[in-house]
Design an enzyme around this catalytic site. Structure first.
Site, PDB file in Angstrom:
ATOM      1  N   ARG A  37      -5.067  23.118   3.604  1.00 42.66           N
ATOM      2  CA  ARG A  37      -3.705  23.001   3.772  1.00 42.66           C
ATOM      3  C   ARG A  37      -3.268  24.241   2.699  1.00 42.66           C
ATOM      4  NH1 ARG A  37      -1.056  17.697   2.322  1.00 42.66           N
ATOM      5  NH2 ARG A  37      -3.016  18.377   0.148  1.00 42.66           N
ATOM      6  N   ASN A  61      -2.682  16.324   5.752  1.00 49.90           N
ATOM      7  CA  ASN A  61      -3.593  15.546   5.845  1.00 49.90           C
ATOM      8  C   ASN A  61      -3.637  14.705   6.168  1.00 49.90           C
ATOM      9  OD1 ASN A  61      -5.137  16.943   3.802  1.00 49.90           O
ATOM     10  ND2 ASN A  61      -4.746  16.172   2.492  1.00 49.90           N
TER      11      ASN A  61
END
EC number: 3.6.1.7
Length: 92
Positions: free
Chosen positions: A20, A38
């Site tokens: 990320r 996520n």
């Protein structure tokens, strides 16, 4: 240049490997807006918005990911751009 929006789902070893953070940095470097998060199933989902060539390039980059990742697949679907989103953030 035409602006597009794509939802992407990245599978493989993509959580716990700074995916990320890497995706946000890459997206910002390419002038994209959107988000990355996520998912409970171990995948990473993203909304990528910007010029079509930049979005396509980001999707290709997500197919490789950062060094510690092992990407199995990137599934994409076109969506409508969200004019309310500014910048690129990690959510969730």
């Amino acid at each position: 240049m035409a602006s597009v929006a794509v939802k992407a789902r990245v599978t493989g070893r993509v959580q716990g490997v700074a995916f990320r953070t890497w995706a946000r940095a890459e997206a910002m470097r390419h002038g994209l807006t959107g988000w990355v998060r996520n998912e409970p199933d171990g995948s990473v989902r993203a909304l990528l918005m910007g010029p079509s060539a930049s979005v396509a390039d980001m999707v290709r980059r997500m197919g490789r990911g950062p060094g510690a990742a092992s990407v199995k697949d990137v599934l994409t679907e076109k969506t409508d751009p969200d004019p309310e989103i500014r910048g690129f953030s990690i959510v969730g």
